[in-house]
Design a protein around this motif. Structure first.
Motif, PDB file in Angstrom:
ATOM      1  N   VAL A 122       0.943  -1.098   0.120  1.00 24.86           N
ATOM      2  CA  VAL A 122       0.015  -0.023  -0.221  1.00 24.86           C
ATOM      3  C   VAL A 122       0.913   1.237   0.020  1.00 24.86           C
ATOM      4  O   VAL A 122       1.961   1.614   0.862  1.00 24.86           O
ATOM      5  N   SER A 123       0.906   2.245  -0.942  1.00 25.32           N
ATOM      6  CA  SER A 123       1.245   3.334  -0.893  1.00 25.32           C
ATOM      7  C   SER A 123       1.194   4.053   0.415  1.00 25.32           C
ATOM      8  O   SER A 123      -0.089   4.287   0.892  1.00 25.32           O
ATOM      9  N   GLU A 124       2.184   4.915   0.787  1.00 28.20           N
ATOM     10  CA  GLU A 124       2.125   5.371   1.974  1.00 28.20           C
ATOM     11  C   GLU A 124       1.120   6.689   2.114  1.00 28.20           C
ATOM     12  O   GLU A 124       0.324   7.008   2.759  1.00 28.20           O
ATOM     13  N   SER A 125       1.093   7.393   0.735  1.00 29.90           N
ATOM     14  CA  SER A 125       0.318   8.603   0.421  1.00 29.90           C
ATOM     15  C   SER A 125      -1.103   8.260   0.677  1.00 29.90           C
ATOM     16  O   SER A 125      -1.791   8.758   0.871  1.00 29.90           O
ATOM     17  N   ARG A 126      -1.373   6.980  -0.023  1.00 32.89           N
ATOM     18  CA  ARG A 126      -2.650   6.341   0.096  1.00 32.89           C
ATOM     19  C   ARG A 126      -3.175   6.189   1.405  1.00 32.89           C
ATOM     20  O   ARG A 126      -4.349   6.652   1.635  1.00 32.89           O
ATOM     21  N   TYR A 127      -2.353   5.495   2.056  1.00 32.97           N
ATOM     22  CA  TYR A 127      -2.701   4.983   3.382  1.00 32.97           C
ATOM     23  C   TYR A 127      -3.266   6.536   4.358  1.00 32.97           C
ATOM     24  O   TYR A 127      -3.886   6.128   5.013  1.00 32.97           O
ATOM     25  N   THR A 128      -2.207   7.206   4.365  1.00 31.77           N
ATOM     26  CA  THR A 128      -2.424   8.439   5.193  1.00 31.77           C
ATOM     27  C   THR A 128      -3.559   9.269   4.592  1.00 31.77           C
ATOM     28  O   THR A 128      -4.109  10.140   5.565  1.00 31.77           O
ATOM     29  N   ARG A 135      -8.015   3.290   7.654  1.00 31.57           N
ATOM     30  CA  ARG A 135      -6.809   2.773   8.292  1.00 31.57           C
ATOM     31  C   ARG A 135      -6.505   1.893   9.288  1.00 31.57           C
ATOM     32  O   ARG A 135      -5.740   0.943   9.368  1.00 31.57           O
ATOM     33  N   GLU A 136      -7.551   1.858  10.106  1.00 32.83           N
ATOM     34  CA  GLU A 136      -7.666   0.760  11.228  1.00 32.83           C
ATOM     35  C   GLU A 136      -7.536  -0.579  10.856  1.00 32.83           C
ATOM     36  O   GLU A 136      -7.014  -1.395  11.471  1.00 32.83           O
ATOM     37  N   GLN A 137      -8.395  -0.846   9.769  1.00 37.16           N
ATOM     38  CA  GLN A 137      -8.363  -1.987   9.158  1.00 37.16           C
ATOM     39  C   GLN A 137      -7.094  -2.576   8.585  1.00 37.16           C
ATOM     40  O   GLN A 137      -6.674  -3.721   8.702  1.00 37.16           O
ATOM     41  N   PHE A 138      -6.103  -1.909   8.292  1.00 33.95           N
ATOM     42  CA  PHE A 138      -4.974  -2.023   7.588  1.00 33.95           C
ATOM     43  C   PHE A 138      -3.711  -1.966   8.767  1.00 33.95           C
ATOM     44  O   PHE A 138      -2.613  -2.643   8.366  1.00 33.95           O
ATOM     45  N   ALA A 139      -4.088  -1.262   9.762  1.00 34.80           N
ATOM     46  CA  ALA A 139      -2.984  -0.817  10.689  1.00 34.80           C
ATOM     47  C   ALA A 139      -2.225  -2.308  11.262  1.00 34.80           C
ATOM     48  O   ALA A 139      -1.161  -2.046  11.369  1.00 34.80           O
ATOM     49  N   PRO A 140      -3.015  -3.086  11.523  1.00 40.78           N
ATOM     50  CA  PRO A 140      -2.290  -4.369  11.758  1.00 40.78           C
ATOM     51  C   PRO A 140      -1.231  -4.916  10.974  1.00 40.78           C
ATOM     52  O   PRO A 140      -0.316  -5.739  11.418  1.00 40.78           O
ATOM     53  N   ALA A 141      -1.538  -4.709   9.700  1.00 43.06           N
ATOM     54  CA  ALA A 141      -0.648  -5.239   8.783  1.00 43.06           C
ATOM     55  C   ALA A 141       0.670  -4.205   8.341  1.00 43.06           C
ATOM     56  O   ALA A 141       1.482  -4.603   7.559  1.00 43.06           O
TER      57      ALA A 141
END
Length: 162
Positions: A122-128, A135-141
């Protein structure tokens, strides 16, 4: 502006000392000098590599072809010099076509991982930019680690240095 010249013998002597104790200006000169030498050596290496390809490339390809190969290692000689020429294979895969193949594999019920190495990111710019719930769904990964620090040293103006 300072004249920056670091001779190889001086560099070797400096590297044997505790570089953290150098005056900041001297440390900056060392950084600039080493960066300059690296750039020059990279240019020289590129020119030498180009000359080697021009001089021995066709011979190496012919030696490989004589053994029924297009890629690999060939051994040739030039006078009393033995040359080991390595002609590597570079494979690139069309990502869109692979994605389509992966969809077809999945549609047949097979496991894509049996056929294709899959690396998800996942690109960091997309994530932020995502909303917090996503974001909470992806945070553990996600793991965040520090990269290698870099420092840029410049000579400050006399007014700002005080």
């Amino acid at each position: 502006m300072h004249d920056i010249t670091i001779l190889p013998t001086e560099l070797i002597r400096l590297l044997k000392t505790d570089l953290t104790r150098l005056d900041a200006t001297r440390l900056q000169e060392l950084v600039i000098g080493v960066d300059y030498e690296i750039a020059m050596l990279k240019k020289a290496k590129a020119q030498i590599d180009t000359a080697l390809i021009k001089r021995y490339g066709e011979q190496a390809q012919a030696a490989l072809a004589a053994t029924g190969r297009d890629f690999g290692t060939a051994h040739i000689t030039d006078g009393c010099v033995a040359i080991k020429a390595e002609l590597p294979k570079r494979v690139r895969w069309d990502q869109e076509k692979l994605a389509e193949i992966a969809r077809r594999i999945t549609a047949t019920g097979d496991n894509v991982a049996d056929f294709i190495d899959v690396k998800l990111s996942v690109s960091e710019s997309r994530y932020t930019a995502w909303p917090p719930a996503l974001r909470e769904q992806f945070a553990p990964a996600r793991t965040v680690e520090a990269g290698k620090p870099t420092f840029t040293l410049t000579i400050a103006d006399k007014e700002t240095a005080q």
